[in-house]
Design an enzyme around this catalytic site. Structure first.
Site, PDB file in Angstrom:
ATOM      1  N   ASP A  40     -12.062   7.009   3.891  1.00 49.70           N
ATOM      2  CA  ASP A  40     -10.841   6.820   4.673  1.00 49.70           C
ATOM      3  C   ASP A  40     -10.413   5.342   4.721  1.00 49.70           C
ATOM      4  O   ASP A  40      -9.314   5.024   5.153  1.00 49.70           O
ATOM      5  CB  ASP A  40     -11.048   7.366   6.088  1.00 49.70           C
ATOM      6  CG  ASP A  40      -9.742   7.587   6.824  1.00 49.70           C
ATOM      7  OD1 ASP A  40      -8.672   7.507   6.180  1.00 49.70           O
ATOM      8  OD2 ASP A  40      -9.787   7.840   8.047  1.00 49.70           O
TER       9      ASP A  40
ATOM     10  N   LYS B 135       0.864  -1.189   0.000  1.00 51.67           N
ATOM     11  CA  LYS B 135       0.000   0.000   0.000  1.00 51.67           C
ATOM     12  C   LYS B 135       0.897   1.235   0.000  1.00 51.67           C
ATOM     13  O   LYS B 135       1.697   1.443   0.903  1.00 51.67           O
ATOM     14  CB  LYS B 135      -0.892   0.004   1.249  1.00 51.67           C
ATOM     15  CG  LYS B 135      -1.612   1.341   1.504  1.00 51.67           C
ATOM     16  CD  LYS B 135      -2.501   1.309   2.759  1.00 51.67           C
ATOM     17  CE  LYS B 135      -3.066   2.691   3.099  1.00 51.67           C
ATOM     18  NZ  LYS B 135      -3.922   2.703   4.310  1.00 51.67           N
TER      19      LYS B 135
ATOM     20  N   LYS C 274     -10.055  12.975   8.121  1.00 50.15           N
ATOM     21  CA  LYS C 274      -9.565  12.646   9.460  1.00 50.15           C
ATOM     22  C   LYS C 274      -9.532  13.897  10.323  1.00 50.15           C
ATOM     23  O   LYS C 274      -9.402  15.007   9.808  1.00 50.15           O
ATOM     24  CB  LYS C 274      -8.130  12.099   9.363  1.00 50.15           C
ATOM     25  CG  LYS C 274      -8.010  10.719   8.759  1.00 50.15           C
ATOM     26  CD  LYS C 274      -6.555  10.285   8.703  1.00 50.15           C
ATOM     27  CE  LYS C 274      -6.410   8.908   8.075  1.00 50.15           C
ATOM     28  NZ  LYS C 274      -7.006   7.815   8.874  1.00 50.15           N
TER      29      LYS C 274
ATOM     30  N   ASP D  66       1.791   6.564   5.403  1.00 44.66           N
ATOM     31  CA  ASP D  66       0.782   5.608   4.948  1.00 44.66           C
ATOM     32  C   ASP D  66       1.203   4.860   3.675  1.00 44.66           C
ATOM     33  O   ASP D  66       0.445   4.067   3.130  1.00 44.66           O
ATOM     34  CB  ASP D  66      -0.562   6.330   4.752  1.00 44.66           C
ATOM     35  CG  ASP D  66      -1.744   5.406   4.962  1.00 44.66           C
ATOM     36  OD1 ASP D  66      -1.578   4.376   5.641  1.00 44.66           O
ATOM     37  OD2 ASP D  66      -2.828   5.715   4.438  1.00 44.66           O
TER      38      ASP D  66
ATOM     39  N   ARG E  54      -7.483  -0.534   1.264  1.00 45.13           N
ATOM     40  CA  ARG E  54      -8.014  -1.794   0.728  1.00 45.13           C
ATOM     41  C   ARG E  54      -8.476  -1.638  -0.713  1.00 45.13           C
ATOM     42  O   ARG E  54      -8.433  -2.590  -1.495  1.00 45.13           O
ATOM     43  CB  ARG E  54      -9.136  -2.305   1.651  1.00 45.13           C
ATOM     44  CG  ARG E  54     -10.305  -1.386   1.756  1.00 45.13           C
ATOM     45  CD  ARG E  54     -11.182  -1.679   2.983  1.00 45.13           C
ATOM     46  NE  ARG E  54     -10.580  -1.189   4.232  1.00 45.13           N
ATOM     47  CZ  ARG E  54     -11.153  -1.326   5.430  1.00 45.13           C
ATOM     48  NH1 ARG E  54     -12.313  -1.971   5.557  1.00 45.13           N
ATOM     49  NH2 ARG E  54     -10.569  -0.849   6.504  1.00 45.13           N
TER      50      ARG E  54
ATOM     51  N   ASP F 218      -2.577  10.296   3.536  1.00 51.25           N
ATOM     52  CA  ASP F 218      -3.968   9.891   3.745  1.00 51.25           C
ATOM     53  C   ASP F 218      -4.686  10.917   4.616  1.00 51.25           C
ATOM     54  O   ASP F 218      -4.600  10.876   5.844  1.00 51.25           O
ATOM     55  CB  ASP F 218      -3.998   8.501   4.409  1.00 51.25           C
ATOM     56  CG  ASP F 218      -5.417   8.003   4.643  1.00 51.25           C
ATOM     57  OD1 ASP F 218      -6.359   8.595   4.075  1.00 51.25           O
ATOM     58  OD2 ASP F 218      -5.571   7.009   5.389  1.00 51.25           O
TER      59      ASP F 218
ATOM     60  N   GLU G   1      -9.292   3.577   2.414  1.00 54.39           N
ATOM     61  CA  GLU G   1      -8.831   3.666   1.023  1.00 54.39           C
ATOM     62  C   GLU G   1      -7.766   2.627   0.685  1.00 54.39           C
ATOM     63  O   GLU G   1      -7.643   2.232  -0.476  1.00 54.39           O
ATOM     64  CB  GLU G   1      -8.279   5.076   0.757  1.00 54.39           C
ATOM     65  CG  GLU G   1      -6.815   5.317   1.159  1.00 54.39           C
ATOM     66  CD  GLU G   1      -6.557   5.214   2.662  1.00 54.39           C
ATOM     67  OE1 GLU G   1      -7.534   5.275   3.430  1.00 54.39           O
ATOM     68  OE2 GLU G   1      -5.388   5.036   3.059  1.00 54.39           O
TER      69      GLU G   1
HETATM   70  N1  BES Z   1      -4.005   4.696   6.979  1.00 53.55           N
HETATM   71  C1  BES Z   1      -5.093   4.419   7.836  1.00 53.55           C
HETATM   72  C2  BES Z   1      -4.739   3.456   8.966  1.00 53.55           C
HETATM   73  C3  BES Z   1      -3.712   3.920   9.949  1.00 53.55           C
HETATM   74  C4  BES Z   1      -4.089   4.466  11.158  1.00 53.55           C
HETATM   75  C5  BES Z   1      -2.361   3.742   9.697  1.00 53.55           C
HETATM   76  C6  BES Z   1      -3.124   4.871  12.073  1.00 53.55           C
HETATM   77  C7  BES Z   1      -1.405   4.142  10.616  1.00 53.55           C
HETATM   78  C8  BES Z   1      -1.795   4.704  11.806  1.00 53.55           C
HETATM   79  C9  BES Z   1      -6.239   3.815   7.030  1.00 53.55           C
HETATM   80  O1  BES Z   1      -6.320   4.226   5.719  1.00 53.55           O
HETATM   81  C10 BES Z   1      -7.499   4.225   7.704  1.00 53.55           C
HETATM   82  O2  BES Z   1      -7.777   5.383   7.722  1.00 53.55           O
HETATM   83  N2  BES Z   1      -8.223   3.258   8.239  1.00 53.55           N
HETATM   84  C11 BES Z   1      -9.435   3.535   8.907  1.00 53.55           C
HETATM   85  C12 BES Z   1     -10.443   2.506   8.465  1.00 53.55           C
HETATM   86  C13 BES Z   1     -11.845   2.827   8.878  1.00 53.55           C
HETATM   87  C14 BES Z   1     -12.342   4.055   8.148  1.00 53.55           C
HETATM   88  C15 BES Z   1     -12.718   1.643   8.562  1.00 53.55           C
HETATM   89  C16 BES Z   1      -9.173   3.440  10.403  1.00 53.55           C
HETATM   90  O3  BES Z   1      -8.369   2.619  10.818  1.00 53.55           O
HETATM   91  O4  BES Z   1      -9.766   4.227  11.133  1.00 53.55           O
HETATM   92 ZN    ZN Z   2      -4.609   4.863   4.837  1.00 58.31          ZN
HETATM   93 MN    MN Z   3      -7.453   6.005   5.526  1.00 57.47          MN
END
Ligand code: BES
Ligand code: ZN
Ligand code: MN
Length: 489
Positions: free
Chosen positions: A336, A254, A266, A277, A340, A259, A338
Site C-alpha cells: 500500500d 503520482k 485497504k 489517488d 513512492r 489504490d 505504492e
Molecule cells: N494513496 C494513499 C495515501 C492516501 C490516503 C491518499 C488517504 C489520500 C487519502 C497511499 O498510497 C497509502 O496508502 N499510503 C499509506 C502508506 C503506509 C502503508 C506506509 C498510508 O498513508 O496509510
Molecule cells: Zn496511493
Molecule cells: Mn497506497
C-alpha cells in the site's frame, strides 16, 4: 469534460441595467461606498442599497460576502446580488467575491457590474472556478448555465487578462475532471489518451508502454501495476516556450488510477476515495495545459506514472524485492506504500533524460499528512530553501495552503532494510516524512527538489474557497504562479 464558461466583457451602460434578466451583481465598498453602477441600481430600486448600507447587517458583512435581494423592484432581474468588496481589494478577497457570486447565481444568467475595478480578472476567476460542477455521469441533463457578462469601463483592456484567466481555468478544470473521474472510466489507458489529446494545444506528448518501461529498468513502478488488467504507463508532456538553452523544470506526478492497497489491502470503508489517488498526475496535467494555453515563455516537462494498484494472483507481494531504474533495490514491506515506488522510477527517469534545473513532484502520498495538516494545507518537503521558498510564496499569493515539513538523516535511517538497499516504509512515526525521505533517495545530489504531499487537499468532502465538494485542483495555480514568477519575469 467540463468546459469553463466564457465571460463576455461589455462597456458600462447604465441604461441597460434595468432590463437585464437573471442575476445582477453589484458592489458596495468600504463604508458602503457606491460606484456609478451601484448608484444607478440604488436609484432603480428606490434606495434599497442605501437602506442596506445603513442596516446593522451591513457592518457585519465580510469582504466578498453576498447578500441576496430577490425580485428587486424597478429591475427585470430575478435577484440582485449585493457584494461587499472594498474599492481596492486584495486578490484573495476579489476571488472570494467571485466565488460567492457564482454560488448565489447557480445557473441563472449573470451580469456583474464591475465598473473600473482593477480586480475584475480575479473576480472572474473566482466566478469561473467556483462555478465548476462535475456532471458527466448525471443521466438527467443539467440545465445549461446562462451567460456571464461583466460590465467594465474598458472592455478592450480586459482581453489579455481574460485570456490568462481562461488558461488557468482550463488547467484547473482538467485537473478536477481527472481527479473526480471514477477508476472504471479513467483507466491508465484512458488517462494516457486524454493527455495525448493535449498535443492539439502544442504540447509534445509521449506515452511509454510497459515494454519500454521494462527496458528502462523501471521495476519499482512496474511492480505496483503488475496485478492490474490495465497496463502501466509513463506519459511525458513537454512545453518548450522558453529560451533554447534554459534547462527545463520537471513536474512529476503520482498517477495511481485506483489504490486498493494491493495485497496489503485497504479496509473497504472509504476505499472509493482512492479513485483520486492520481491527483498528483492530474495537477501536472492541468499545469501543462495552462502553460500551453497561455503560451508560457518557459521550458517545463511534466511526467506522470500511471498505474493501478490491485490485488491479484500476479500482484506484488509484501516482502518482494524490486530493483529500481536507479539500480537501488527496495524491499516492499507494504504494497500500500505504492506511490513512492512509482515516483522513484519516474523521478529518476526525469533527471536522467532531461537534466532539469529543478524537480517538483506532487502526490497523494500519505494518510499521515492528513493527520498532520488536515485538509487545509499540503505538506511541502525540500532539499533547497530557494526553490521551496519560491513555491511557498506562490502558494501564498494564490491562497492555496502549503506548509513546509522537515527532512533529515535520522528519518532516512528508518528506511534501512535487512536484505535490500531500503524498505518502502519506515513505520508509523512521521509517516509523511519517511515517505519524502524515500523519494529523496531518488534525487541526484545538487538537484533542487520539492515534494508536495497533496493527500489532504486534492479532493475534499466539503466545499473550499474556490471549489465545490470533490476535486479542488489544488496546485495548478500555485505551480503556474511559480513558473511565471521564477522563469518568466
Ligand atoms: N494513496 C494513499 C495515501 C492516501 C490516503 C491518499 C488517504 C489520500 C487519502 C497511499 O498510497 C497509502 O496508502 N499510503 C499509506 C502508506 C503506509 C502503508 C506506509 C498510508 O498513508 O496509510
Ligand atoms: Zn496511493
Ligand atoms: Mn497506497
Amino acid at each position: 469534460m467540463t468546459v469553463p464558461p466564457h465571460i463576455r466583457f461589455e462597456k458600462v451602460d447604465l441604461g441597460a441595467i434595468a432590463d437585464r434578466k437573471g442575476c445582477v451583481a453589484v458592489f458596495l465598498g468600504e463604508d458602503g461606498k457606491m460606484d456609478q453602477t451601484a448608484r444607478r441600481v440604488n436609484r432603480l430600486t428606490r434606495g434599497a442599497l442605501k437602506r442596506m448600507v445603513e442596516s446593522d447587517g451591513f457592518a457585519e458583512m465580510k469582504q466578498g460576502q453576498v447578500s441576496e435581494l430577490a425580485w428587486p423592484a424597478g429591475m427585470a432581474a430575478d435577484a440582485l446580488l449585493v457584494v461587499r468588496l472594498d474599492r481596492r481589494p486584495g486578490a484573495e478577497d476579489a476571488r472570494a467575491a467571485g466565488a460567492s457570486i457564482a454560488k448565489s447565481r447557480r445557473t441563472a444568467p449573470l451580469l456583474v457590474l464591475a465598473g473600473n475595478r482593477k480586480h475584475a480578472a480575479d473576480l472572474s476567476l473566482g466566478i469561473i472556478l467556483r462555478g465548476y460542477d462535475f456532471t458527466d455521469h448525471k443521466s438527467k441533463d443539467a440545465p445549461e448555465p446562462g451567460e456571464i457578462t461583466m460590465m467594465v469601463s474598458d472592455p478592450k483592456a480586459m482581453t489579455a487578462a481574460a485570456a490568462q484567466v481562461a488558461a488557468v481555468a482550463d488547467g484547473v478544470f482538467l485537473t478536477r475532471d481527472l481527479t473526480n473521474e471514477p477508476a472504471n472510466v479513467l483507466t491508465t489507458g484512458e488517462f494516457a489518451r486524454r493527455l495525448s489529446e493535449m498535443k492539439a494545444s502544442g504540447l509534445k506528448v509521449e506515452v511509454l508502454e510497459e515494454a519500454k518501461l521494462k527496458a528502462l529498468g523501471m521495476n519499482a513502478l512496474l511492480g505496483v501495476g503488475q496485478g492490474s488488467e490495465s497496463p502501466s504507463k509513463v506519459v511525458i508532456m513537454q512545453w518548450n516556450g522558453g529560451p533554447k538553452k534554459q534547462k527545463p523544470l520537471a513536474l512529476v506526478g503520482k498517477g495511481v488510477v485506483f489504490d486498493t492497497g494491493g495485497i496489503s489491502i485497504k479496509p473497504s470503508a472509504g476505499m472509493e476515495e482512492m479513485t483520486m489517488d492520481m491527483g498528483g498526475a492530474g495537477v501536472v496535467a492541468g499545469v501543462m495545459r495552462t502553460l500551453a494555453a497561455r503560451r508560457a515563455r518557459a521550458n517545463v516537462v511534466g511526467l506522470v506514472g500511471l498505474v493501478e494498484n490491485m490485488p491479484d494472483g500476479r500482484a506484488q507481494r509484501p516482502g518482494d524485492v524490486v530493483k529500481s531504474m536507479k539500480g537501488d533495490t527496495v524491499e516492499v514491506i507494504n504494497t500500500d506504500a505504492e506511490g513512492r515506488l512509482v515516483l522513484a522510477d519516474v523521478l529518476w527517469y526525469a533527471q536522467d533524460r532531461f537534466d532539469p534545473a529543478g524537480v517538483i513532484d506532487l502526490a497523494t502520498l500519505t494518510g499521515a499528512i492528513i493527520i498532520g495538516l488536515g485538509h487545509e494545507k499540503a505538506g511541502v518537503f525540500s532539499n533547497d530553501d530557494a526553490l521551496c521558498g519560491a513555491l511557498l510564496k506562490a502558494a501564498g499569493k494564490e491562497g492555496e495552503g502549503a506548509w513546509r515539513m522537515p527532512l533529515g538523516a535520522a528519518y532516512d535511517k528508518l528506511l534501512k532494510s535487512r536484505i535490500a538497499d531500503m524498505k518502502n516504509v519506515g513505520g508509523r512515526a512521521a509517516g509523511s516524512v519517511t515517505a519524502a525521505q524515500f523519494l529523496q533517495r531518488f534525487i541526484r545530489e545538487g538537484v533542487p527538489w520539492v515534494h508536495i504531499d497533496i493527500a489532504g487537499v486534492a479532493s475534499v468532502s466539503s466545499e473550499t474557497a474556490l471549489a465545490p465538494k470533490g476535486a479542488t485542483g489544488w496546485g495548478v495555480r500555485t505551480l503556474d504562479r511559480l513558473i511565471r514568477d521564477m522563469l518568466e519575469s
